[in-house]
Design an enzyme around this catalytic site. Structure first.
Site, mmCIF file in Angstrom:
data_model
loop_
_atom_site.group_PDB
_atom_site.id
_atom_site.type_symbol
_atom_site.label_atom_id
_atom_site.label_comp_id
_atom_site.label_asym_id
_atom_site.label_seq_id
_atom_site.Cartn_x
_atom_site.Cartn_y
_atom_site.Cartn_z
ATOM 1 N N LYS A 126 40.744 61.280 37.121
ATOM 2 C CA LYS A 126 41.790 60.709 37.352
ATOM 3 C C LYS A 126 43.082 60.723 36.287
ATOM 4 O O LYS A 126 42.932 60.136 35.168
ATOM 5 C CB LYS A 126 41.494 58.907 37.882
ATOM 6 C CG LYS A 126 42.704 58.338 38.286
ATOM 7 C CD LYS A 126 42.147 57.008 38.820
ATOM 8 C CE LYS A 126 43.189 56.138 39.740
ATOM 9 N NZ LYS A 126 42.855 54.919 40.079
ATOM 10 N N SER A 138 44.068 53.584 45.043
ATOM 11 C CA SER A 138 45.012 54.567 44.270
ATOM 12 C C SER A 138 44.067 55.996 43.993
ATOM 13 O O SER A 138 44.778 56.909 43.754
ATOM 14 C CB SER A 138 45.385 53.896 43.068
ATOM 15 O OG SER A 138 44.338 53.752 42.211
ATOM 16 N N SER A 190 40.273 50.618 43.981
ATOM 17 C CA SER A 190 40.962 51.833 43.787
ATOM 18 C C SER A 190 39.898 52.978 43.666
ATOM 19 O O SER A 190 40.028 54.244 43.657
ATOM 20 C CB SER A 190 41.867 52.202 42.694
ATOM 21 O OG SER A 190 43.047 51.485 43.065
#
Ligand SMILES: [Zn+2]
Lengths: 98, 501, 498
Positions: B80, B155, B179
């Site tokens: 990420k 996210s 997330s």
């Protein structure tokens, strides 16, 4: 009666250093108003005798020894700088002394 | 040889140890897959082909030299874009950090490298992890491989979509309010939020410091456990890190035995506002656990209803302060430096141009919540709610070992559906948020497809602080029982992506 | 037009000053408050930084244990209570030299609070209440380019060096100080000077005011004589020497008095002290918009010093400077007045060190308050910056005791030392300063003096032995001062038969 006015939102933008346009203010102010109404629900929880929790876990006294570890080189430190001069970060003129 | 990108990490390791495939071959296969499908999925913001192949070659060389390697050595991973990796562009999904190459590795990244895991590149995310759909990324939305017209969750939508699109067998996410778990649920993959402090935040670009937790994402429970073990553990660079041994997650994932495990269904997380197909799959999974020997009871957590408002005070407050550093002085974007504008003006212009709407909303909300005159009513009160939620969990864990709920009230929604309705968007995270406020461990495991839309549903498991292994116990038990039912893993039911070449 | 300032006597006739002093001390830890970077002063720019103190995205702070220990030491030495549990807090405001745009500080939970200390001014003791002492971090340093000599106004841009960012600071805040108006400025100076001594004695800071490791902000307000209502205060920033503290307080009293006397209102604001012109100028106005939005630092966990640790630190504290002073005065046999001169002259520590090297307290005082203090005063330097230390003073005194030097010659040796001419022995050789101990040379000089001054001899012989002093003077002059006066007297008396 809104929970936050357009003027207050403009003030927040100044505090937060964001140059909002008028159009954005028009857009954001009612949204913030809605959100503040939602989050305002926390006040429904009567909790005078409840201690606040700021940390998820009850840790205390996390410290390190006073020893030196290697630094970044000045080249690394300045590698992301939008502008640099004399091995320093070059920034636009500062209006006021701290 | 069958397609290397369809393998689990465990299977890939077997291929490497038995000499049937090299890490370079496996890495190349995944880079090829990214090249083939990422134009439509858009999971990656940056693909580091050169770095990944070099890392893979180094692992192959070590293996050839007979060096003892970890269980994930040579396996590729999607990272990420909120974690710093030295010399590799790191943006946190924001324009304000476009082009920034950190001069240091996050602790999680250091540990990945130490474990020999090959980092393919950086995945898309909502800007500064603020969002539940990746629509808030400054670099465009990621598409859900199950239905390209839908969001992959957020996210960490990029990381989960990369798994579901077979672009990587492993991924790293970060979970502040869901997330990792919500995108896991939306993509039919496994997403684990470890205990707060169980994984290091050093090098994680902070959203809300007291909530952020990096964690593993994978297509199987055991792969997730292996990755969990590789990245977790005490870090002296993070003052909130827990100085205790990592829970025995791999062992739990291998055994998957729920006999006698006390499972509590959270009464408040269901009912109105929950999609019928989601509830149906959830309850079937609970039934299945009962059949497998678990003792299921219903428990009440009365203060969970205040978790969402408390979260949307604590998170923006901390975020407004964490994001103050993005000011155009030391790194990142600088706008309006014409030699006449002052530093203050340049800061204002840069933050205006560099931040998206959701980031601005939350910064201003947080600024408001911390302002003199409002602090007690908002931030102070939210911290008290946090105490009440912790107490709800403590009470519940006196009765049961783990708590369960649907991971999300609905399945993945169409792109654009809630883009400018912040409150509807926030409600995505109803089930996942309480855990973050209390610092517990939690995970989402695939438990089937909703009847209405044939989209994946996530089964949410919550465990006490530093009892992360219980998540894997439940996840592994469900996974094998469901695979038996379906005659294979859930991902096998995903539609094939069109390959662009 | 009204005068910008009133005469201080006129000001004090109408108004009573009220002060509050905030002192920032840089600790002398090896590493910074929240990271392992070194804290050396004067290193090349941006060579002592890391992701943490540069505020890079993702970096996290970890508290320096020694900084906490130093904070507790300072708290205890100022008779404070030490918090059983306290937290860091973020003070949010934007400024280019602050890497994170918040300062990690402490807010409503300082590590030390509710203390007191005492200062002595003109023989009078004044008690100063301490509100709190808390931990925080320093900022980077900006250089302003393109304007007049480094001033912020008119500069085209600035250059920032973050070496100083993150150096541990302790902020010590007094409660309101109300003392007789004519003593206010002197009390402020004495307080800062006392703190310097204390911090040095504790070993927690180098307290180099010239390097900014001790910085003082002075809050001053006036109230009409006899009134109980406080006036509007100003905060004068960065007053960085003892003398400046005294001058800045005096200046603010006279400035505010002029404003009030002409019917104006004092504006609540930050003011800047100008060392060169001795005035303060208006800075940023304290507005309601200044909202620091303090909240507990979520990246750090609470500090909860165990009582065992606190007591261990307490037992390791050196003797409190005030008590030590009383003890030393007794041991040295100095009068109150002498002791005050020593303290006011910043000569206490040098004298202690000199006495430790075997010099009598009286002799040590004579040099430090006499020759050396005068030289420091003339060159506008601090006493400890002269380049003459206790070791040199002890060496010179030994030469005096051995009869190789007299006081007059010793003064010349000190002059040489200050000018860096070498060791005392080298200076004596270079300047030809050794005393003549050869009796025959002295006797020849005495004979010459007697021959040249028959009238004086006459006086002595007619029963006025005191007149012989003139002959001694003549001999000393003849010997260019390089004779032991006592020896000359002895030989002369023998010659004259008295
Ligand atoms: Zn540093």
């Amino acid at each position: 009666m809104p929970s936050i006015t357009r003027e207050e939102v403009a003030h927040l933008a100044r505090l937060a250093r964001i140059e909002l346009s008028d159009a954005e203010l028009d857009h954001l102010a009612p949204q913030l108003d809605q959100i503040i109404a939602l989050v305002g629900q926390v006040s429904q929880v009567a909790a005078d005798d409840i201690p606040p929790t700021s940390h998820a876990l009850p840790l205390t006294n996390v410290m390190r020894e006073d020893v030196n570890v290697p630094c970044l080189t000045p080249e690394q430190a300045l590698s992301g700088a939008p502008a640099a001069e004399e091995q320093r970060f070059r920034v636009p003129r500062i209006l006021e002394e701290d | 040889m069958s397609d290397l990108t369809r393998k689990t990490a465990v299977e890939l390791q077997e291929l490497m140890t038995s000499g049937q495939a090299s890490s370079v071959e496996i890495t190349q296969a995944h880079l090829d897959r990214i090249a083939a499908v990422d134009d439509s999925v858009r999971a990656f913001l940056h693909v580091d082909s050169e770095g990944a192949l070099a890392q893979a070659a180094a692992i192959d060389a070590k293996r050839a030299a007979g060096e003892k390697l970890g269980p994930l050595a040579g396996v590729p991973l999607a990272l990420k874009d909120v974690l710093t990796q030295e010399g590799v562009p790191t943006t946190a999904g924001s324009k304000i950090l476009e082009g920034w190459k950190p001069p240091y590795d996050a602790t999680v990244v250091k540990r990945l490298k130490a474990a020999g895991i090959v980092i393919l590149g950086k995945t898309n995310m909502d800007e500064f992890a603020m969002g539940s759909s990746t629509e808030n990324s400054a670099y465009g939305t990621t598409h859900n491989p199950w239905d390209l017209n839908r969001i992959p969750g957020g996210s960490g939508g990029g990381s989960s979509a990369a798994l579901a699109a077979y672009e990587a067998p492993l991924a790293i996410g970060t979970d502040t309010g869901g997330s990792i778990r919500q995108p896991g649920a939306f993509t039919g993959t496994v997403g684990v939020k470890p205990t707060y402090g169980g994984t290091s935040r050093y090098g994680l670009i902070a959203l809300a410091s007291s909530l952020d937790t990096p964690g593993p994402c994978a297509r199987t429970t055991l792969d997730a456990a292996l990755l969990h073990e590789a990245i977790a553990g005490y870090d002296p660079m993070d003052s909130t890190s827990i100085n205790q041994p990592v829970p025995a997650v791999v062992e739990a994932a291998r055994r998957g035995d729920v006999t006698g495990l006390r499972v509590g269904v959270v009464k408040e997380l269901g009912g109105e506002g929950y999609q019928p197909g989601v509830e149906a799959r959830f309850h079937e999974a609970v039934e299945l656990l009962t059949k497998l020997g678990a003792e299921v009871v219903e428990v009440s957590c009365p203060h969970f209803q205040y978790a969402l408002p408390a979260y949307y005070l604590i998170l923006p407050s901390e975020a407004s302060s964490n994001l103050a550093k993005f000011d155009a002085m030391r790194y990142g974007l600088r706008v309006g430096d014409d030699g006449i504008n002052s530093a203050e003006k340049v800061m204002n212009l840069t933050r205006e141009a560099g931040f998206g709407d959701e980031v601005k909303r939350r910064i201003m909300l947080g600024t408001h919540a911390l302002s003199s005159g409002y602090y007690d009513a908002y931030y102070g009160q939210a911290q008290k709610v946090r105490t009440l939620i912790q107490r709800d969990f403590a009470n519940a864990y006196e009765q049961v070992d783990v708590l369960v709920s649907p991971a999300t009230p609905t399945t993945a929604f169409p792109i654009g559906d809630r883009a400018d309705d912040p409150i509807a968007m926030y409600k995505n995270d109803l089930c996942t948020i309480p855990v973050n406020l209390a610092g517990n461990a939690a995970a989402s495991f695939p438990c089937g497809l909703a009847d209405e839309d044939n989209l994946p549903v996530g089964f949410h498991v919550m465990a006490p602080v530093m009892r992360d292994e219980l998540l894997y116990t439940v996840g592994a038990a469900l996974e094998s029982a469901l695979a038996e039912q379906w005659g294979g893993v859930l991902m096998a039911q995903a539609p094939e992506l069109e390959v662009t070449r | 037009m009204t005068a910008a300032v009133l005469e201080i006597d006129d000001a004090l006739a109408q108004y009573d000053p009220v002060m509050g002093l905030e002192v920032h001390v840089e600790l002398n830890t090896r590493s910074k408050m929240f990271c392992g970077c070194p804290t050396e002063f004067g290193a090349p720019p941006n060579t002592q930084t890391c992701p943490v103190c540069l505020g890079l995205p993702g970096a996290l702070p970890v508290v320096n244990a020694r900084a906490v220990e130093s904070a507790i030491k300072i708290g205890l030495a100022l008779n404070c209570e030490i918090a059983e549990w306290c937290r860091f807090a973020r003070k949010n405001y934007f400024y280019p030299d602050m890497p994170k745009n918040f300062q990690t500080s402490q807010y409503d939970e300082p590590i030390a609070y509710n203390g007191w200390t005492e200062v002595v001014v003109d023989g009078e003791t004044y008690r100063i209440e301490i509100e709190r002492a808390h931990m925080e971090e320093d900022t980077g340093k900006s250089t302003h380019v393109g304007g007049a000599t480094g001033r912020i106004h008119g500069a085209s841009h600035s250059l920032v060096d973050y070496n100083r960012a993150g150096i541990p600071l302790i902020e010590i805040v007094t409660k309101t100080i109300e003392v007789p108006g004519d003593k206010a400025a002197a009390v402020a100076k004495a307080y800062v000077s006392m703190l310097r001594d204390l911090l040095l004695a504790l070993g927690v800071s180098d307290v180099r005011m010239d390097q900014g490791s001790l910085r003082c902000d002075a809050n001053v307000s006036l109230k009409p004589t006899g009134s109980a209502t406080f006036g509007t205060r100003t905060e004068t920033k960065n007053v960085n020497s003892f003398r400046s503290v005294e001058r800045a307080v005096t200046y603010e009293i006279t400035r505010q008095a002029a404003v009030l006397a002409s019917g104006g209102k004092v504006v609540q604001e930050t003011r800047h002290w100008h060392e060169d012109t001795g005035i303060t100028t208006s800075g940023r106005e304290k507005s309601d918009a200044e909202d620091y939005r303090y909240f507990p630092e979520p990246d750090l966990v609470p500090v909860a010093p165990s009582r065992e640790w606190v007591e261990e630190i307490r037992s390791s504290l050196p003797e409190a400077p005030t008590l030590r002073r009383v003890r030393l005065q007794e041991e040295w046999g100095f009068t109150d007045l002498e002791m005050r001169d020593v303290v006011n002259g910043n000569a206490l520590e040098p004298i202690v060190a000199t006495v430790e090297l075997g010099v009598t307290p009286t002799a040590a005082k004579k040099w430090w308050l006499g020759e050396l203090a005068r030289a420091a005063n003339e060159s506008g330097q601090e006493l400890n910056a002269l380049g003459v230390g206790p070791a040199e003073v002890a060496e010179v005194q030994k030469l005096v005791d051995a009869g190789s030097l007299n006081d007059k010659l010793a003064r010349q040796v000190f002059d040489g030392l200050i000018k860096g001419e070498g060791t005392p022995a080298e200076i004596m050789a270079k300047r030809g300063l050794a005393l003549v101990s050869d009796d025959s040379a002295l006797i020849e000089a005495i004979d010459r003096a007697i021959a040249a001054n028959p009238d004086v001899v006459e006086k002595v012989n007619s029963g006025k032995p005191a007149a012989a002093g003139a002959l001694i003077g003549a001999v000393m002059k003849d010997m260019r001062g390089q004779a032991d006066a006592a020896k000359v007297r002895e030989l002369l008396n023998a010659k004259l038969g008295i």
